[in-house]
Design a protein around this motif. Sequence first.
Motif, PDB file in Angstrom:
ATOM      1  N   ARG A 181       0.804  -1.216   0.000  1.00 19.54           N
ATOM      2  CA  ARG A 181       0.000   0.000   0.000  1.00 19.54           C
ATOM      3  C   ARG A 181       0.843   1.275   0.000  1.00 19.54           C
ATOM      4  N   TYR A 182       2.149   1.124  -0.028  1.00 17.51           N
ATOM      5  CA  TYR A 182       2.999   2.301   0.009  1.00 17.51           C
ATOM      6  C   TYR A 182       2.760   3.219  -1.182  1.00 17.51           C
ATOM      7  N   ARG A 183       2.873   4.515  -0.925  1.00 10.14           N
ATOM      8  CA  ARG A 183       2.956   5.499  -1.981  1.00 10.14           C
ATOM      9  C   ARG A 183       4.435   5.703  -2.322  1.00 10.14           C
ATOM     10  N   GLU A 184       4.684   6.489  -3.341  1.00  7.94           N
ATOM     11  CA  GLU A 184       6.039   6.619  -3.863  1.00  7.94           C
ATOM     12  C   GLU A 184       7.048   7.059  -2.806  1.00  7.94           C
ATOM     13  N   ALA A 185       6.708   8.074  -2.020  1.00  3.55           N
ATOM     14  CA  ALA A 185       7.659   8.579  -1.028  1.00  3.55           C
ATOM     15  C   ALA A 185       7.970   7.528   0.029  1.00  3.55           C
ATOM     16  N   GLU A 186       6.937   6.808   0.483  1.00  2.00           N
ATOM     17  CA  GLU A 186       7.144   5.771   1.488  1.00  2.00           C
ATOM     18  C   GLU A 186       8.006   4.641   0.934  1.00  2.00           C
ATOM     19  N   LEU A 187       7.715   4.250  -0.315  1.00  2.00           N
ATOM     20  CA  LEU A 187       8.481   3.177  -0.946  1.00  2.00           C
ATOM     21  C   LEU A 187       9.948   3.566  -1.077  1.00  2.00           C
ATOM     22  N   GLU A 188      10.193   4.800  -1.499  1.00  2.00           N
ATOM     23  CA  GLU A 188      11.570   5.266  -1.653  1.00  2.00           C
ATOM     24  C   GLU A 188      12.305   5.241  -0.316  1.00  2.00           C
TER      25      GLU A 188
ATOM     26  N   CYS B  76       7.113  -6.852  -7.073  1.00  2.00           N
ATOM     27  CA  CYS B  76       5.949  -6.107  -6.573  1.00  2.00           C
ATOM     28  C   CYS B  76       4.721  -6.326  -7.441  1.00  2.00           C
ATOM     29  N   ASP B  77       3.572  -5.972  -6.864  1.00  6.06           N
ATOM     30  CA  ASP B  77       2.304  -5.985  -7.601  1.00  6.06           C
ATOM     31  C   ASP B  77       2.299  -4.886  -8.658  1.00  6.06           C
ATOM     32  N   GLY B  78       1.429  -5.065  -9.669  1.00  3.43           N
ATOM     33  CA  GLY B  78       1.283  -4.055 -10.704  1.00  3.43           C
ATOM     34  C   GLY B  78       0.854  -2.713 -10.150  1.00  3.43           C
ATOM     35  N   THR B  79       0.101  -2.712  -9.044  1.00  2.00           N
ATOM     36  CA  THR B  79      -0.341  -1.449  -8.444  1.00  2.00           C
ATOM     37  C   THR B  79       0.825  -0.638  -7.889  1.00  2.00           C
ATOM     38  N   LEU B  80       1.936  -1.278  -7.634  1.00  2.00           N
ATOM     39  CA  LEU B  80       3.109  -0.616  -7.086  1.00  2.00           C
ATOM     40  C   LEU B  80       4.157  -0.329  -8.162  1.00  2.00           C
ATOM     41  N   ALA B  81       3.903  -0.811  -9.376  1.00  2.00           N
ATOM     42  CA  ALA B  81       4.928  -0.765 -10.425  1.00  2.00           C
ATOM     43  C   ALA B  81       5.340   0.656 -10.789  1.00  2.00           C
ATOM     44  N   GLY B  82       4.369   1.544 -10.967  1.00  2.00           N
ATOM     45  CA  GLY B  82       4.706   2.907 -11.360  1.00  2.00           C
ATOM     46  C   GLY B  82       5.586   3.591 -10.335  1.00  2.00           C
ATOM     47  N   ALA B  83       5.213   3.451  -9.061  1.00  2.00           N
ATOM     48  CA  ALA B  83       6.020   4.042  -7.997  1.00  2.00           C
ATOM     49  C   ALA B  83       7.400   3.406  -7.947  1.00  2.00           C
ATOM     50  N   ALA B  84       7.464   2.088  -8.158  1.00  4.21           N
ATOM     51  CA  ALA B  84       8.748   1.392  -8.097  1.00  4.21           C
ATOM     52  C   ALA B  84       9.694   1.873  -9.187  1.00  4.21           C
ATOM     53  N   VAL B  85       9.186   2.042 -10.401  1.00  2.60           N
ATOM     54  CA  VAL B  85      10.032   2.505 -11.502  1.00  2.60           C
ATOM     55  C   VAL B  85      10.493   3.935 -11.258  1.00  2.60           C
ATOM     56  N   ALA B  86       9.591   4.770 -10.747  1.00  2.85           N
ATOM     57  CA  ALA B  86       9.975   6.151 -10.448  1.00  2.85           C
ATOM     58  C   ALA B  86      11.054   6.192  -9.379  1.00  2.85           C
TER      59      ALA B  86
ATOM     60  N   LEU C 192      10.047  -6.287   8.201  1.00  2.39           N
ATOM     61  CA  LEU C 192       9.778  -4.902   8.577  1.00  2.39           C
ATOM     62  C   LEU C 192       8.514  -4.841   9.419  1.00  2.39           C
ATOM     63  N   THR C 193       8.600  -4.123  10.518  1.00  2.00           N
ATOM     64  CA  THR C 193       7.448  -3.952  11.386  1.00  2.00           C
ATOM     65  C   THR C 193       7.418  -2.506  11.828  1.00  2.00           C
ATOM     66  N   GLY C 194       6.250  -1.894  11.829  1.00  2.00           N
ATOM     67  CA  GLY C 194       6.205  -0.460  12.091  1.00  2.00           C
ATOM     68  C   GLY C 194       5.154  -0.074  13.085  1.00  2.00           C
ATOM     69  N   GLY C 195       5.268   1.163  13.573  1.00  2.65           N
ATOM     70  CA  GLY C 195       4.252   1.750  14.432  1.00  2.65           C
ATOM     71  C   GLY C 195       3.308   2.585  13.587  1.00  2.65           C
ATOM     72  N   THR C 196       2.742   3.608  14.210  1.00  4.24           N
ATOM     73  CA  THR C 196       1.762   4.429  13.496  1.00  4.24           C
ATOM     74  C   THR C 196       2.422   5.566  12.730  1.00  4.24           C
ATOM     75  N   THR C 197       3.675   5.887  13.071  1.00  6.34           N
ATOM     76  CA  THR C 197       4.346   6.972  12.370  1.00  6.34           C
ATOM     77  C   THR C 197       5.776   6.569  12.075  1.00  6.34           C
ATOM     78  N   GLY C 198       6.397   7.268  11.108  1.00  7.48           N
ATOM     79  CA  GLY C 198       7.805   7.075  10.840  1.00  7.48           C
ATOM     80  C   GLY C 198       8.102   5.802  10.078  1.00  7.48           C
ATOM     81  N   LEU C 199       9.412   5.573   9.870  1.00 11.20           N
ATOM     82  CA  LEU C 199       9.860   4.396   9.151  1.00 11.20           C
ATOM     83  C   LEU C 199       9.639   3.134   9.985  1.00 11.20           C
ATOM     84  N   PRO C 200       9.393   2.018   9.323  1.00  8.86           N
ATOM     85  CA  PRO C 200       9.294   0.765  10.081  1.00  8.86           C
ATOM     86  C   PRO C 200      10.661   0.352  10.613  1.00  8.86           C
ATOM     87  N   LYS C 201      10.644  -0.575  11.546  1.00 12.74           N
ATOM     88  CA  LYS C 201      11.871  -1.167  12.051  1.00 12.74           C
ATOM     89  C   LYS C 201      12.131  -2.455  11.279  1.00 12.74           C
ATOM     90  N   GLY C 202      13.397  -2.736  11.004  1.00 13.60           N
ATOM     91  CA  GLY C 202      13.766  -3.979  10.355  1.00 13.60           C
ATOM     92  C   GLY C 202      14.216  -4.991  11.390  1.00 13.60           C
TER      93      GLY C 202
END
Length: 557
Positions: A100-107, A120-130, A182-192
Amino acid sequence: MTGPAGEAPRFRDNLATLLEAVADAMTELDPGRTALVHGDRTLTWAQFDDRAARLAGSLAAAGVGHGDRVGVGLHNSPEYLEGVVAALKLRAVPVNVNYRYREAELEQVLAMVDARALVCDGTLAGAAVAVASRTPGLRAVVVVAGDGDGAPPGGATGYDEALAGPPLPRRERSADDQVIVLTGGTTGLPKGVVWDCAGLCGLVSSAYKRVDLPVPADTAGVVASALAAAGAGTEPVVLPASPLMHGTGFFAALGNLVRGGRVVTLPQRSLDCAALWTAVQEHRVAELVIVGDAFAVPLVAELDRAAAAGTPYDLSSLRRVFSSGVRWGTQTKRRLLEAGHMTLQDTIAATEGGPFGLSMSGPDPDSANTVFTLPPNARVLAPDGTDVRPGSGQEGVLASTGNLPLGYLDAPEATVAVFRTLDGVRYAVPGDSATLEADGTLTLLGRGSGVINTGGEKVFAEEVEHVLAEHPAVAEAVVVGVPDERWGSVVTALVVAEPGTAPTAQELADHVGGRLAGYKRPRAVSVVPVIERTVSGKIDRRWAAEQALRLDAPAQS
């Protein structure tokens, strides 16, 4: 070899090597034996192994190698498991990536783990290529296209194209090879959270313990156990309804494959209760993995609907429903137990380890409960590191030993803080607070992030939620703190009512006030149609806080 805290000898191997041995044995026994089911698709063990090897070959040709991180950003599917195994075949490191990540989160996440490839899924492909154009280390983007996704964008490779090349030859690997979860809280980057394969082998060995089978001591024993189950027709079938990108479903699927069993995944990309129960019925699913009431409440509603329509589902194969991370209510458990002969296992666990607590119900509907007890590997620790005395009322933190990860990715201070050595034994202590009652049961208080400070008193949101959920008219509840000039914060509750009931705010607040100290009693209560949740099934507390801010009619103060 003996594991932590005096565990019996058990197998330790690279998971890819282990699954290759199981695949070879299953294929020799029956070349048509199914490993994976996804809607109308089935894959044999030979096909599963070959597809993973071909994906590994494609990634290797793109320059991915030993120790490189490979992101897997997919919905539940055979391709998810193939992607993980392909990385392990390469001696690369698979990393779960939220689809469900958007481009900034994925980056941010790909940069954090220094990923060399992404499947990745096709729904993530555009963000992944960018993102790839700004991430020089990312050498390959492989896209699994869904219906309506179209061709992969330029700069990406289609999954079928990636499987067209030669398979990666088998090779020597190590039990020290890694997996990052990867596991995360409600804000910020997830923890690895970094696991080695040896630790994961211990973790997935619970698949044997849950059905009272001895844990094999080595890879040969794993294969022998799988063959014995296949010969007896008792090989397990598991349906992870929770996302494979989170630990509960992922570990359950791995454990089932190690046992030579079958993994069923659903093609629907959100919970479809009718499709799930149909799959349980058609594929004779023995174990179902869910996320507490987020799944159980609508699943029970579908069982009720089908029964009322005269077309009940056949749940005779279902022996266990497993949930972790999100508690589920007594009434929902009872209704599940009335629908079939099964055991319900509710577990307090984390990506960092566990179990920290267990609640077992079934098969008798009258046994439904939400009472947690400490498993043998767990303790409740006082601030000085000693054990909390049962019945003292002292607040402590849950700790567990056994199969633990190596620590957090690139976070030595956090690793030292959470993974503590006590009396020569290493424990995971992620911060879940509890008290230990005189009868050995746990009262769960939640984590620090769920603490509400009101008038100088601490209120643990999960404790209040638990009491609210005990009310017969409450299906589920979430409690948050709302800023208040006088008290700092006030306790505020959102509840979903059981069908056919209409509890009042006063009634629910009084219910809590009759069980807990007055300062824990909700000052405002609102009955809502649904409680929104994150993709992992956990309550979306950010959404709940926003909703609570809109309440202006308090229950009695």
